[in-house]
Scaffold this motif. Structure first.
Motif, PDB file in Angstrom:
ATOM      1  N   CYS A 187       7.346  13.592 -11.677  1.00 59.72           N
ATOM      2  CA  CYS A 187       9.230  13.980 -11.799  1.00 59.72           C
ATOM      3  C   CYS A 187       9.340  13.067 -12.492  1.00 59.72           C
ATOM      4  N   ALA A 188      10.833  13.630 -11.723  1.00 61.15           N
ATOM      5  CA  ALA A 188      12.395  12.765 -12.835  1.00 61.15           C
ATOM      6  C   ALA A 188      12.711  11.255 -12.147  1.00 61.15           C
ATOM      7  N   ALA A 189      12.768   9.996 -12.441  1.00 61.49           N
ATOM      8  CA  ALA A 189      12.691   8.740 -12.234  1.00 61.49           C
ATOM      9  C   ALA A 189      13.692   9.348 -11.225  1.00 61.49           C
ATOM     10  N   GLU A 190      14.689   9.519 -10.203  1.00 62.70           N
ATOM     11  CA  GLU A 190      15.351   9.311  -9.345  1.00 62.70           C
ATOM     12  C   GLU A 190      15.226   9.741  -7.818  1.00 62.70           C
ATOM     13  N   PRO A 191      14.323  11.150  -8.238  1.00 56.59           N
ATOM     14  CA  PRO A 191      13.204  10.844  -6.321  1.00 56.59           C
ATOM     15  C   PRO A 191      12.219  10.003  -6.285  1.00 56.59           C
ATOM     16  N   LEU A 192      11.503   9.304  -7.057  1.00 53.58           N
ATOM     17  CA  LEU A 192      10.676   8.248  -7.341  1.00 53.58           C
ATOM     18  C   LEU A 192      11.223   7.208  -6.400  1.00 53.58           C
ATOM     19  N   LEU A 193      12.273   6.790  -7.058  1.00 50.08           N
ATOM     20  CA  LEU A 193      12.662   5.018  -6.963  1.00 50.08           C
ATOM     21  C   LEU A 193      13.651   5.747  -5.449  1.00 50.08           C
ATOM     22  N   GLN A 194      14.517   6.607  -5.252  1.00 51.82           N
ATOM     23  CA  GLN A 194      14.609   7.308  -3.643  1.00 51.82           C
ATOM     24  C   GLN A 194      13.494   7.104  -2.855  1.00 51.82           C
ATOM     25  N   ASP A 195      11.960   7.650  -3.498  1.00 55.01           N
ATOM     26  CA  ASP A 195      11.023   7.676  -2.350  1.00 55.01           C
ATOM     27  C   ASP A 195      10.577   6.348  -1.792  1.00 55.01           C
ATOM     28  N   LEU A 196      10.190   5.022  -2.851  1.00 54.71           N
ATOM     29  CA  LEU A 196      10.531   4.101  -3.332  1.00 54.71           C
ATOM     30  C   LEU A 196      10.884   3.096  -2.468  1.00 54.71           C
ATOM     31  N   GLN A 197      12.365   3.034  -2.645  1.00 55.63           N
ATOM     32  CA  GLN A 197      14.047   2.293  -1.530  1.00 55.63           C
ATOM     33  C   GLN A 197      13.090   2.831  -0.385  1.00 55.63           C
ATOM     34  N   ARG A 236       0.538  -0.775  -0.508  1.00 58.62           N
ATOM     35  CA  ARG A 236       0.030   0.009   0.147  1.00 58.62           C
ATOM     36  C   ARG A 236       0.570   1.466   0.178  1.00 58.62           C
ATOM     37  N   HIS A 237       1.955   1.319   0.987  1.00 59.54           N
ATOM     38  CA  HIS A 237       2.306   2.401   0.771  1.00 59.54           C
ATOM     39  C   HIS A 237       3.227   2.614  -0.775  1.00 59.54           C
ATOM     40  N   LEU A 238       3.731   1.429  -0.689  1.00 58.38           N
ATOM     41  CA  LEU A 238       5.083   1.588  -2.022  1.00 58.38           C
ATOM     42  C   LEU A 238       3.226   2.015  -2.971  1.00 58.38           C
ATOM     43  N   ALA A 239       2.453   1.338  -3.933  1.00 57.24           N
ATOM     44  CA  ALA A 239       1.243   2.307  -4.610  1.00 57.24           C
ATOM     45  C   ALA A 239       0.735   3.156  -4.237  1.00 57.24           C
ATOM     46  N   ARG A 240       0.898   3.737  -2.949  1.00 52.99           N
ATOM     47  CA  ARG A 240       0.235   5.080  -2.898  1.00 52.99           C
ATOM     48  C   ARG A 240       1.628   6.149  -3.471  1.00 52.99           C
ATOM     49  N   ARG A 241       3.441   6.016  -3.222  1.00 51.52           N
ATOM     50  CA  ARG A 241       3.810   6.828  -4.006  1.00 51.52           C
ATOM     51  C   ARG A 241       3.828   7.070  -5.248  1.00 51.52           C
ATOM     52  N   VAL A 242       3.643   6.141  -5.972  1.00 51.21           N
ATOM     53  CA  VAL A 242       3.894   6.202  -7.938  1.00 51.21           C
ATOM     54  C   VAL A 242       2.358   6.717  -7.434  1.00 51.21           C
ATOM     55  N   ARG A 243       0.676   6.625  -6.826  1.00 55.83           N
ATOM     56  CA  ARG A 243       0.143   7.318  -7.150  1.00 55.83           C
ATOM     57  C   ARG A 243       0.308   8.949  -7.264  1.00 55.83           C
ATOM     58  N   GLU A 244       1.292   9.274  -6.364  1.00 53.12           N
ATOM     59  CA  GLU A 244       1.358  10.483  -5.706  1.00 53.12           C
ATOM     60  C   GLU A 244       1.879  11.116  -7.213  1.00 53.12           C
ATOM     61  N   PHE A 245       3.493  10.304  -7.554  1.00 53.31           N
ATOM     62  CA  PHE A 245       3.851  10.411  -8.438  1.00 53.31           C
ATOM     63  C   PHE A 245       2.950  10.030 -10.023  1.00 53.31           C
ATOM     64  N   LEU A 246       1.869   9.599 -10.237  1.00 58.74           N
ATOM     65  CA  LEU A 246       1.074   9.798 -11.400  1.00 58.74           C
ATOM     66  C   LEU A 246       0.312  11.000 -11.403  1.00 58.74           C
ATOM     67  N   ALA A 247       0.107  11.433 -10.339  1.00 56.06           N
ATOM     68  CA  ALA A 247      -0.546  12.677 -10.271  1.00 56.06           C
ATOM     69  C   ALA A 247       0.028  13.551 -10.252  1.00 56.06           C
TER      70      ALA A 247
END
Length: 250
Positions: free
Chosen positions: A196-206, A182-193
């Motif tokens: 941003c660049a890939a690196e901040p998303l990667l860092q947040d997901l990790q 759920r945490h990972l899916a929420r972060r991806v949904r925030e990105f879709l809304a």
């Protein structure tokens, strides 16, 4: 999960202990449980920053979680091949893992083998768990991986089946994996809304992935689930960057 080399002093200590145990076994005087209990209290095994236990905790990564369930904190040194049945492996670094008390009790001395004598438990320091397990987002369950062979016959990973059956069926574990999803899916949904660049998303997901679920999310099954499906379809460049870094090796 990569196994680093032990600090030299700790490795030398294990080697000396194993040599002594091997000699006692040859003499017919070995009590491996006592030998391990004595060694477990020493500085080289558990007492310094360069000890076996400290190295296992570093190897386990974020939160030093159990290497089997990835749910509870790892509290003790586990013998992948049980020391009573395999005393020649009792002090071998490749045979030592970090586990929680619950997994230690559940596994105990059980160590199923296939007809060729190969282990039917997943070795988290050697095997890719997602080659043998599948995740069910709706329930948080970890199930044996299934696939169809060239003849369209349904196959099942025996390593996945035994590991899931004995170690991973507890509801507590499933709740933890479901929360991570759920945490990972929420972060991806925030990105879709708000892309941003890939690196901040990667860092947040990790940072959110406390259980090692991201390789499944970016693997052949996880990519078919929303919101990872939408990420792959609508942001292919970002997906490619994440997949390259996070997907399990083929």
């Amino acid at each position: 999960m990569q196994r680093p080399p032990l600090p030299l002093a700790a490795q030398n200590y294990l080697d000396q202990r194993q040599q002594a145990a091997d000699q006692q076994q040859a003499d017919g005087t070995l009590d491996i449980e006592r030998r391990w209990a004595d060694a477990r209290q020493t500085q080289a095994i558990a007492g310094t920053a360069d000890s076996v236990l400290a190295t296992l905790r570093q190897m386990a990564g974020q939160g030093a979680r159990c290497m089997y369930c990835s749910d509870s904190r790892g509290t003790d040194i586990e013998h992948f091949r049980p020391k009573a049945a395999y005393p020649t492996q009792a002090f071998r670094w490749p045979n030592l893992l970090l586990c929680c008390s619950a997994c230690g009790r559940l596994k105990g001395a059980r160590f199923p083998l296939d007809p060729a004598g190969e282990p039917l438990f997943i070795d988290p320091s050697h095997d890719d768990p997602w080659a043998h397990l599948n995740f069910v987002p709706e329930t948080g369950a970890l199930m044996p991986r299934e696939w169809r062979d060239a003849d369209l016959t349904l196959q099942c990973s025996e390593k996945g089946r035994w590991t899931a059956q004995i170690l991973l069926g507890d509801e507590r574990i499933q709740d933890g994996w479901r929360r991570t999803w759920r945490h990972l899916a929420r972060r991806v949904r925030e990105f879709l809304a708000l892309p941003c660049a890939a690196e901040p998303l990667l860092q947040d997901l990790q940072e959110e992935d406390t259980r090692g679920l991201l390789p499944w999310c970016f693997g052949p099954v996880g990519r078919t689930y929303s919101p990872f499906l939408e990420l792959r379809e609508h942001h292919p460049a970002v997906w490619q960057t994440c997949e390259t870094r996070l997907a399990p090796a083929p």
